[in-house]
Write an enzyme that holds these catalytic residues in place. Sequence first.
Site, short mmCIF file in Angstrom:
data_model
loop_
_atom_site.label_atom_id
_atom_site.label_comp_id
_atom_site.label_asym_id
_atom_site.label_seq_id
_atom_site.Cartn_x
_atom_site.Cartn_y
_atom_site.Cartn_z
N TYR A 1 47.59 31.27 10.13
CA TYR A 1 48.76 30.39 9.97
C TYR A 1 50.01 31.23 9.88
O TYR A 1 50.06 32.21 9.14
CB TYR A 1 48.63 29.53 8.71
CG TYR A 1 48.51 28.07 9.08
CD1 TYR A 1 49.59 27.41 9.68
CD2 TYR A 1 47.33 27.36 8.90
CE1 TYR A 1 49.49 26.10 10.08
CE2 TYR A 1 47.22 26.05 9.30
CZ TYR A 1 48.31 25.41 9.88
OH TYR A 1 48.21 24.12 10.30
N GLU B 1 53.57 29.76 10.09
CA GLU B 1 54.78 28.92 10.17
C GLU B 1 56.01 29.79 9.94
O GLU B 1 56.05 30.62 9.05
CB GLU B 1 54.72 27.81 9.12
CG GLU B 1 53.78 26.69 9.52
CD GLU B 1 53.73 25.57 8.49
OE1 GLU B 1 54.06 25.83 7.32
OE2 GLU B 1 53.36 24.45 8.86
N ASP C 1 64.34 22.74 33.81
CA ASP C 1 62.91 22.72 33.47
C ASP C 1 62.18 23.32 34.67
O ASP C 1 61.94 22.64 35.67
CB ASP C 1 62.48 21.28 33.21
CG ASP C 1 60.97 21.15 33.02
OD1 ASP C 1 60.25 22.16 33.16
OD2 ASP C 1 60.51 20.02 32.74
N THR D 1 56.68 25.75 31.50
CA THR D 1 55.28 25.95 31.15
C THR D 1 54.92 27.37 31.58
O THR D 1 55.66 28.02 32.32
CB THR D 1 54.34 24.97 31.89
OG1 THR D 1 54.49 25.19 33.30
CG2 THR D 1 54.66 23.53 31.56
N LYS E 1 51.46 27.25 35.29
CA LYS E 1 51.50 26.80 36.68
C LYS E 1 51.68 28.04 37.57
O LYS E 1 50.80 28.89 37.54
CB LYS E 1 52.59 25.74 36.82
CG LYS E 1 52.27 24.53 35.91
CD LYS E 1 53.25 23.38 35.99
CE LYS E 1 52.86 22.29 35.00
NZ LYS E 1 53.83 21.18 34.95
N ARG F 1 47.72 27.84 29.12
CA ARG F 1 48.28 26.48 29.09
C ARG F 1 49.25 26.38 27.93
O ARG F 1 48.86 26.15 26.79
CB ARG F 1 47.14 25.48 28.93
CG ARG F 1 47.55 24.03 28.84
CD ARG F 1 46.44 23.16 29.31
NE ARG F 1 46.16 23.45 30.69
CZ ARG F 1 46.63 22.75 31.71
NH1 ARG F 1 47.39 21.70 31.50
NH2 ARG F 1 46.35 23.09 32.96
#
Length: 415
Positions: free
Chosen positions: A54, A56, A200, A226, A229, A235
């Site tokens: 974790y 954060e 984008d 992303t 691609k 991903r």
Amino acid sequence: MFFLSSLSKTDPEVARIVSSEVKRQQTQLGMIASENYCSLAVLEANGSVLQNKYSEGYPGKRYYAGNKFIDEVESLCIERAKKLFGVEHANVQPNAGSAANMAAYMALLELGDKFMGLSLSLGGHLTHGSPYNFSGKWYKVSPYALDEKTETLDYDAIRKLAIQEKPKLIECGYTAYPRVIDFKAFREICDEVGAFLMADIAHIAGLVAGGAHPSPVPFADVVTTTTHKTLRGPRSAIIMCREVHAKAVDKAVFPGLQGGPLEHSIAAKAVCFHEALQPSFKDYAKQVVKNCKVLAGELMSLGCKLVSDGTDNHLLLIDLTGRTITGKDAQDRLESVGIVCNKNTVPKETRSPFIASGVRLGSACLTTRGMRESEMKEVARLIVDTIDKFDETKAKTSARVLELAKQFPVYPELK
Ligand SMILES: *Cc1c(COP(=O)(O)O)cnc(C)c1O
């Protein structure tokens, strides 16, 4: 490689499914424009124990202890992203393209503000203002269209609409648009109406990184992408921006929208950027475009109508309007011979998006497999045979697809 050795022991059922998917990817030809085959190095980082931690917050400012190595990997990822795209600030925590877009809007807009994006049916993304998506529900949207004749972006029309609508943000970058985007033209329109420019580049990021498509970085306030691609990574997604927006972007991602970042995914993104920084990635990006142009040229010479009559990037759209075969039928026929693509709406679409009158094809996956111009010509012929003369050619095409898949293997290490 000890492929799935623990999984096979613990959960043979899931192991069998994963193995089946490996085999599917190895034996079919992937032509979905939004997909790619990432490297085993990316897969290893993505499957690492970093997922147990974790963290954060951001490097140096975490809410939990034990983040020495997590900070190292996230900082490395940020530095590589900045170097790869030549950008002032990068946030590498978004979990997906849609989440990155949500954070970008949150950073730049208030709820109810107006923005402009390309309609979904013309190649925009769900998150660019579709009424079924948060982007269309939480913001006012004035969608722009393509020129009806050329089926390309009409910057004069976009400018006129922007002057009339006075949006706070204009978005460019698409899901199914085969042509070059003129980011400078968008910047000029934004400056004229006092709007932010958001790019984008989810689809074309690999081409941008490899120098095969102009970069939006000199022009856009915020760039989202992303990483899975054309960029060929895990991903996931990142947001890049000018320093003036850095704080707003970081606050939108965390604590605005996300909790603990997926550090295994961040490590995999770091590996992806390292790969994309190698000179060979430039060759890859160039070849992706070259292959797509050859595929487009051959399809047209065999009688296919393509949206905008061609392509400048990694994807093309076959327009089946006026034919008896629908996009869905074409997709299904192609899948049955081992060529995997997706049905897609075309300009002036008359069918529902679940049927559609087009198919979208991309060259990134086949280029990763090592295919070049001559294979693309052959693949074009196999596609046209399957669409036009399915019953006569099906058996022969299926056999040939399998041969090509074996000749240009993917993940040969995974048996
Ligand atoms: C794929 C895509 C996205 C969304 O990415 P997800 O990771 O599937 O959420 C966003 N924008 C564009 C233009 C895309 O093509």
